[in-house]
Design an enzyme around this catalytic site. Structure first.
Site, short mmCIF file in Angstrom:
data_model
loop_
_atom_site.label_atom_id
_atom_site.label_comp_id
_atom_site.label_asym_id
_atom_site.label_seq_id
_atom_site.Cartn_x
_atom_site.Cartn_y
_atom_site.Cartn_z
N ASN A 38 -11.63 160.99 18.08
CA ASN A 38 -11.59 161.78 19.31
C ASN A 38 -12.18 160.90 20.41
O ASN A 38 -13.39 160.71 20.48
CB ASN A 38 -12.41 163.06 19.12
CG ASN A 38 -12.52 163.87 20.41
OD1 ASN A 38 -11.87 163.55 21.41
ND2 ASN A 38 -13.34 164.91 20.39
N LYS B 174 -12.35 161.45 23.47
CA LYS B 174 -12.94 162.23 24.58
C LYS B 174 -12.46 161.65 25.92
O LYS B 174 -11.32 161.23 26.01
CB LYS B 174 -14.46 162.27 24.44
CG LYS B 174 -14.88 162.76 23.03
CD LYS B 174 -16.32 163.11 22.90
CE LYS B 174 -16.59 163.60 21.48
NZ LYS B 174 -17.96 164.04 21.27
N SER C 104 -21.79 162.21 14.88
CA SER C 104 -22.50 160.95 14.62
C SER C 104 -22.05 160.27 13.32
O SER C 104 -22.86 159.67 12.62
CB SER C 104 -24.02 161.17 14.64
OG SER C 104 -24.44 161.61 15.93
N GLU D 299 -18.33 170.59 13.01
CA GLU D 299 -19.06 169.73 13.92
C GLU D 299 -20.31 170.47 14.41
O GLU D 299 -20.24 171.23 15.40
CB GLU D 299 -18.19 169.36 15.13
CG GLU D 299 -17.00 168.51 14.77
CD GLU D 299 -16.63 167.54 15.90
OE1 GLU D 299 -16.31 166.40 15.58
OE2 GLU D 299 -16.68 167.94 17.08
N GLU E 49 -17.30 170.91 23.03
CA GLU E 49 -17.38 170.51 24.44
C GLU E 49 -16.42 171.31 25.31
O GLU E 49 -16.48 171.23 26.54
CB GLU E 49 -17.12 169.00 24.56
CG GLU E 49 -18.31 168.20 24.02
CD GLU E 49 -17.97 166.80 23.55
OE1 GLU E 49 -16.91 166.28 23.88
OE2 GLU E 49 -18.82 166.23 22.81
N HIS F 290 -12.98 172.32 20.37
CA HIS F 290 -14.13 171.41 20.32
C HIS F 290 -15.31 172.05 21.06
O HIS F 290 -15.11 172.72 22.08
CB HIS F 290 -13.77 170.06 20.96
CG HIS F 290 -14.78 169.01 20.66
ND1 HIS F 290 -15.98 168.94 21.33
CD2 HIS F 290 -14.80 168.01 19.75
CE1 HIS F 290 -16.69 167.93 20.84
NE2 HIS F 290 -15.99 167.35 19.87
N GLY G 38 -22.87 163.14 19.25
CA GLY G 38 -23.29 162.17 20.25
C GLY G 38 -24.79 161.95 20.28
O GLY G 38 -25.32 161.33 21.21
P1 13P Z 1 -19.79 161.56 17.94
O1 13P Z 1 -19.13 160.90 16.73
O2 13P Z 1 -19.86 160.67 19.12
O3 13P Z 1 -21.10 162.19 17.56
O4 13P Z 1 -18.81 162.76 18.36
C1 13P Z 1 -18.38 163.65 17.40
C2 13P Z 1 -17.32 164.50 17.99
O5 13P Z 1 -17.58 165.34 18.83
C3 13P Z 1 -15.94 164.29 17.54
O6 13P Z 1 -15.09 165.30 17.98
#
Ligand code: 13P
Length: 264
Positions: free
Chosen positions: A9, A11, A226, A181, A96, A94, A187
């Protein structure tokens, strides 16, 4: 046996030129994996990245879609539009994109548009629309830190899973991908312990089984939050974890290739 699926992803990273460069670096590094591999660039990079991926094992995916086919929905993208630029999959729900972090999800009608405002019910609509357009939905679920501290992790992921599946046939449910997740692990560099990630993925699998018993064994459940080359093998070895949804590490070709290799 479930085929593992490793997804990147990206982002809001990578212009079309940067995405093309990343994939040109990635493709020669990828091992002959038994896993399905997916990269999900921003909308604006989909076409360019798709061109580079043509003829490779790597599938193209998007990070969101709307549930309508067309109309006056400024800024939205329909699932069939994603199909036409070569997408095979789409990440939905997601954290976010869901409602406000740390606040229990409001009713659909009284939704607080604090982040991007996705709710369990809008995610369900998006899943149905994605399936109708022939896209593989990857439905993200996971608790916030506050919800975990309150001991509500299982309640939250069960609710998110159950509503995501509403109105889906057993066959559709079996073909879905879920991504567990935990919001606090995204992150932050703070990965969920593999044993606990496996346990919660098992809770999600049971929730799928409550919707349609026949789907529980087939549905694939990724872990995300992560994931890095040094923790991927431990996570991916767990019985209920069928892949990874990778954020930051998917932007580094060598790291993403190492995570794919960890899938066996
Ligand atoms: P990270 O791997 O940067 O923690 O992000 C995970 C994520 O949100 C994947 O969709």
């Amino acid at each position: 046996m479930r085929t593992p699926i490793i997804a990147g992803n990206w982002k809001m990273h990578c212009t079309p030129a940067e995405g093309v460069a990343l994939c040109r670096e990635l493709l020669p590094l990828l091992p002959a994996a038994k896993a399905q591999i997916l990269v999900c660039p921003p909308f604006t990079a989909l076409s360019a990245v798709g061109t580079v991926l043509t003829g490779s094992e790597v599938m193209l995916g998007a990070q969101d879609c709307f549930w309508k086919e067309k109309g006056a929905y400024t800024g939205q993208i329909a699932p069939h539009m994603l199909r036409e630029v070569g997408c095979r999959a789409v990440i939905l729900g997601h954290s976010e994109r869901r409602g406000r972090f740390g606040v229990p999800e409001p009713d659909f009608d009284a939704q607080i548009l604090a982040h991007f405002g996705d709710s369990d019910r809008t995610v369900n609509r998006k899943i149905k629309a994605a399936l109708a357009a022939g896209l593989l939905p990857i439905c993200c679920v996971g608790e916030t830190l506050a919800e975990r501290q309150e001991g509500r992790t299982d309640i939250v992921v069960k609710r998110q899973t159950a509503i995501a599946l509403e109105g889906l046939s057993a066959e559709q449910a079996a073909g879905l991908v879920f991504a567990y997740e935990p919001v606090w692990a995204i992150g932050t560099g703070e990965v969920c312990a593999a044993e606990e990630a496996d346990r919660v993925c098992g809770v999600i699998r049971s929730a799928v089984g409550e919707h349609a018993a026949a789907a529980a064994e087939s549905v694939r459940i990724q872990y995300g939050g992560s994931v890095k080359p040094d923790n991927a093998a431990d996570l991916l070895a767990r019985a209920n974890i069928d892949g990874a949804l990778v954020g930051g590490a998917s932007l580094k070709a060598a790291d993403f290739a190492a995570i794919v290799a960890a899938a066996g």
